[in-house]
Design an enzyme around this catalytic site. Structure first.
Site, PDB file in Angstrom:
ATOM      1  N   GLY A 267       0.966  -2.357  -7.021  1.00  0.00           N
ATOM      2  CA  GLY A 267       0.904  -1.897  -8.406  1.00  0.00           C
ATOM      3  C   GLY A 267       1.169  -0.422  -8.584  1.00  0.00           C
ATOM      4  O   GLY A 267       1.238   0.067  -9.714  1.00  0.00           O
TER       5      GLY A 267
ATOM      6  N   ALA B 239       4.391  -2.472  -4.554  1.00  0.00           N
ATOM      7  CA  ALA B 239       3.562  -1.528  -3.792  1.00  0.00           C
ATOM      8  C   ALA B 239       2.122  -1.496  -4.296  1.00  0.00           C
ATOM      9  O   ALA B 239       1.583  -0.444  -4.645  1.00  0.00           O
ATOM     10  CB  ALA B 239       4.172  -0.125  -3.831  1.00  0.00           C
TER      11      ALA B 239
ATOM     12  N   SER C  65       3.972  -7.629  -1.510  1.00  0.00           N
ATOM     13  CA  SER C  65       3.666  -6.329  -2.113  1.00  0.00           C
ATOM     14  C   SER C  65       4.924  -5.690  -2.707  1.00  0.00           C
ATOM     15  O   SER C  65       5.229  -4.525  -2.431  1.00  0.00           O
ATOM     16  CB  SER C  65       3.024  -5.389  -1.087  1.00  0.00           C
ATOM     17  OG  SER C  65       2.401  -4.289  -1.713  1.00  0.00           O
ATOM     18  N   PRO C  66       5.665  -6.418  -3.546  1.00  0.00           N
ATOM     19  CA  PRO C  66       6.952  -5.919  -4.039  1.00  0.00           C
ATOM     20  C   PRO C  66       6.851  -4.779  -5.049  1.00  0.00           C
ATOM     21  O   PRO C  66       7.862  -4.107  -5.309  1.00  0.00           O
ATOM     22  CB  PRO C  66       7.580  -7.156  -4.676  1.00  0.00           C
ATOM     23  CG  PRO C  66       6.411  -7.965  -5.122  1.00  0.00           C
ATOM     24  CD  PRO C  66       5.368  -7.767  -4.061  1.00  0.00           C
TER      25      PRO C  66
ATOM     26  N   TYR D 185      -6.607 -17.012   3.112  1.00  0.00           N
ATOM     27  CA  TYR D 185      -6.779 -16.358   1.810  1.00  0.00           C
ATOM     28  C   TYR D 185      -8.120 -16.744   1.185  1.00  0.00           C
ATOM     29  O   TYR D 185      -8.404 -17.917   0.955  1.00  0.00           O
ATOM     30  CB  TYR D 185      -5.632 -16.712   0.873  1.00  0.00           C
ATOM     31  CG  TYR D 185      -4.324 -16.027   1.210  1.00  0.00           C
ATOM     32  CD1 TYR D 185      -4.268 -14.970   2.121  1.00  0.00           C
ATOM     33  CD2 TYR D 185      -3.126 -16.416   0.619  1.00  0.00           C
ATOM     34  CE1 TYR D 185      -3.079 -14.333   2.426  1.00  0.00           C
ATOM     35  CE2 TYR D 185      -1.927 -15.785   0.919  1.00  0.00           C
ATOM     36  CZ  TYR D 185      -1.916 -14.739   1.826  1.00  0.00           C
ATOM     37  OH  TYR D 185      -0.729 -14.110   2.125  1.00  0.00           O
TER      38      TYR D 185
END
Length: 324
Positions: free
Chosen positions: A237, A235, A232-233, A61
């Protein structure tokens, strides 16, 4: 915020986790700027204030800068090491490392151990609570992974282990060789990327779509008490603030989320995340925004319990068709 005990561990984790991918600023930057440090401190402080205690890293990261800036927050006392669950991942090697090679995956004993030692050095800590293998390596020799896990566990550098983006079969293969239980699988999952959940609904249906590696994965995790972490819960944003070029399906799903949020007098983030939290797997969403207001809005999901009717209404809208 409510907490959850990860099976086969002594780790008590918040229902939401904080993803540190963007903490280190631009990936191409060589050093940390004062602005990056300020935003990182603000985001992490907000996450702590709303009750989040699991912080998710990876060696890659921001090319290591996310772990480095987090260590500064630890050193400054903003974060207390004994009050958080620290998670990192390894296994992805960048393009041109060494020069002239493509990006690839590496689960060799040497790379796993070297990656963890690098993460510990950047984080300036003696151990991480969780180490996940980032993306499957087709050339994996499970005996090498087992040897690396044994070394890292025996030395106290890693307490527990898991995987990310792995199929049920890949987990089963690895579990046959390693002595430590695999306690986490981190997977992309949202209302707009719900293949893991839809898998069981559309099985044996004439128009069932084919998604590689999906079949039985969520059930495998439930059967073996593996915590599912959703990356990415919301999506990226798009479920909260869809871009102008968004397709009709995204717009319909975002509108359904907005309408339910208004009816429930809560935030859009809370509804989108509550849809995942409603699943009995359980599922732990990993939020990655740097904006404090979005972090606070997300934390409201902890107080939202969707009904079956609400849950299925969101799924049907996101699918663009009724369930079979």
């Amino acid at each position: 915020m409510q907490t959850y005990r990860i099976p086969h561990t002594d780790l008590e984790v918040s229902r939401l986790a904080y993803g540190c991918m963007h903490l280190g600023g631009p990936w191409e930057a060589e050093t940390l700027s004062d602005e990056v440090r300020r935003r990182a401190a603000e985001a992490v402080q907000t996450a702590l204030e709303v009750g989040i205690n699991l912080f998710d890293h990876a060696d890659i990261y921001s090319r290591g800068k996310s772990e480095a800036v987090f260590s500064e927050l630890l050193k400054a006392g903003l974060v207390r090491r004994d009050e958080i669950v620290l998670q990192t991942k390894c296994g992805i090697r960048f393009k041109d490392d060494p020069p002239g090679t493509p990006q690839r995956y590496d689960f060799s004993y040497e790379h796993i151990v070297r990656s963890v030692e690098g993460s510990l050095r950047r984080l300036q800590t003696d151990y991480v609570d969780l180490l996940l293998l980032h993306r499957p390596d087709p050339l994996m020799e499970p005996e090498e992974v087992a040897r690396a896990f044994d070394e890292l566990h025996r030395s106290g550098k890693v307490r527990y282990f898991g995987v990310s983006n792995h199929t049920a079969a890949q987990m089963a293969l690895l579990a046959r060789y390693v002595d430590q239980p695999l306690v986490v699988n981190q997977l992309e999952l949202s209302l707009l990327h719900a293949h893991l959940i839809e898998d069981g609904i559309v099985a044996n249906h004439d128009n069932a779509p084919a998604y590689a590696g999906v079949t039985g994965l969520l059930d495998y995790c439930r059967l073996h008490e593996v915590l599912v972490q959703a990356w990415s819960p919301v999506a990226k944003g798009h479920l909260i603030d869809p871009p102008a070029e968004a397709d009709g399906r995204t717009l319909r799903a975002a509108e359904a989320v907005a309408q339910l949020a208004e009816a429930r007098q809560t935030t859009r983030e809370a509804v989108a995340l509550a849809w995942l939290l409603r699943h009995p797997a359980p599922i732990q969403p990993i939020i990655g925004t740097l904006r404090p207001e979005r972090i606070r809005a997300s934390a409201q999901a902890d107080a939202v319990a969707l009904t079956r009717e609400e849950w299925y209404a969101l799924l049907t809208t996101a699918r663009g068709e009724r369930v079979p």
